[in-house]
Design an enzyme around this catalytic site. Sequence first.
Site, PDB file in Angstrom:
ATOM      1  N   SER A  90       0.831  -1.207   0.000  1.00 40.46           N
ATOM      2  CA  SER A  90       0.000   0.000   0.000  1.00 40.46           C
ATOM      3  C   SER A  90       0.862   1.252   0.000  1.00 40.46           C
ATOM      4  CB  SER A  90      -0.928   0.015   1.214  1.00 40.46           C
ATOM      5  OG  SER A  90      -1.865  -1.029   1.158  1.00 40.46           O
ATOM      6  N   HIS A 129      -0.579   3.355   4.968  1.00 43.30           N
ATOM      7  CA  HIS A 129       0.017   2.679   6.113  1.00 43.30           C
ATOM      8  C   HIS A 129       0.065   3.607   7.324  1.00 43.30           C
ATOM      9  CE1 HIS A 129       2.212  -0.607   3.595  1.00 43.30           C
ATOM     10  NE2 HIS A 129       1.081  -1.052   4.080  1.00 43.30           N
ATOM     11  N   SER A 169       4.338  -7.726   1.649  1.00 43.57           N
ATOM     12  CA  SER A 169       5.785  -7.479   1.671  1.00 43.57           C
ATOM     13  C   SER A 169       6.383  -7.596   3.059  1.00 43.57           C
ATOM     14  CB  SER A 169       6.083  -6.079   1.133  1.00 43.57           C
ATOM     15  OG  SER A 169       5.655  -5.091   2.056  1.00 43.57           O
ATOM     16  N   GLU A 207      -0.621 -14.502   5.712  1.00 40.42           N
ATOM     17  CA  GLU A 207      -0.785 -14.491   4.260  1.00 40.42           C
ATOM     18  C   GLU A 207      -1.438 -15.793   3.798  1.00 40.42           C
ATOM     19  OE1 GLU A 207      -0.814 -13.237   1.394  1.00 40.42           O
ATOM     20  OE2 GLU A 207      -0.256 -11.198   1.947  1.00 40.42           O
ATOM     21  N   HIS A 208      -2.268 -15.720   2.757  1.00 36.73           N
ATOM     22  CA  HIS A 208      -2.879 -16.942   2.235  1.00 36.73           C
ATOM     23  C   HIS A 208      -2.078 -17.549   1.094  1.00 36.73           C
ATOM     24  CE1 HIS A 208      -4.064 -14.098  -0.726  1.00 36.73           C
ATOM     25  NE2 HIS A 208      -5.082 -14.759  -1.244  1.00 36.73           N
ATOM     26  N   ASP A 258      -5.991 -18.520   6.259  1.00 37.42           N
ATOM     27  CA  ASP A 258      -7.138 -17.776   5.749  1.00 37.42           C
ATOM     28  C   ASP A 258      -7.419 -16.614   6.691  1.00 37.42           C
ATOM     29  OD1 ASP A 258      -9.593 -16.805   4.905  1.00 37.42           O
ATOM     30  OD2 ASP A 258     -10.502 -18.784   4.635  1.00 37.42           O
ATOM     31  N   THR A 274      -9.422 -12.878  -0.286  1.00 37.66           N
ATOM     32  CA  THR A 274     -10.005 -14.061  -0.898  1.00 37.66           C
ATOM     33  C   THR A 274      -9.213 -15.310  -0.539  1.00 37.66           C
ATOM     34  OG1 THR A 274      -8.642 -13.823  -2.892  1.00 37.66           O
ATOM     35  CG2 THR A 274     -10.796 -12.721  -2.883  1.00 37.66           C
TER      36      THR A 274
END
Length: 264
Positions: free
Chosen positions: A60, A65, A106, A127-128, A161, A260
């Site tokens: 972003s 942030h 990141s 993280e997914h 998730d 998602t």
Amino acid sequence: MAWRSSGTSNTELVENLWRNKLITQPLVKSAFLKVDRAHYAPSFPYEDSPQPISHQATISAPHMHANAVETLLPFLLPKAEGGEGVGDAVGQTGRPRRVLDIGSGSGYLTHVLAELAGSTGVVVGLEHIPALKELGERNMAKSPEGRALLGSGRVRFRVGDGRKGWSEPSPTEAQPGVGGPADAAAETKRDEGGWDAIHVGAAAAELHEELVRQLRSPGRMFIPVEAEDGWEQYIWTVDKDAEGGIKKEKLYGVRYVPLTDAPK
């Protein structure tokens, strides 16, 4: 003012954010100065704009942030360490901070959050996509400060998730378990579950109740949520007070990648 905040170095970027009042709290400014965005953004790291980082994910813009951190700040600072120019930290005195960064990408914001959560705090970047979890770890390991945070367990990157939050037992005897449903009746401050602050870095289809359930009392979540029409997105804050009461507030329009499932 965001478009006038870019710089040619990390210091210049942060000073411009400060001058343009996109960062207003001295402790937030200090944390951003400690984390070089060049370790996390693959190109044009000191521009105040989002940057692609692979796997259809982005880092972003710095001003976003900054707003997220300032919004969560009272729930990030250890209760005993509320600094000059910052209102009293919210929460139980002496309770170590637990912070969840969903869609950590990141790893940049995960690192900034850890700079504010104190020496007993734990920040989990979730993280997914396994490759992005590994990216966050590699990026943080580029600095001595980042390697120390990873080595101590004060920062942990995990795959899961984000819509379901996160919970894990103690990974080692010296490191506490974190997350899961908030439990105000826990026997010790160390054992208490839940999160003081939850940052969500991707747009959710709804305010997922499991995330609300994992907020401590008190606690705060910063989350972009899609509008019912499926086109617009808005930042919401969700606050849980000391008695467990919930307050939801819509702040402003944004554009984030969706929260998602991982690609098949």
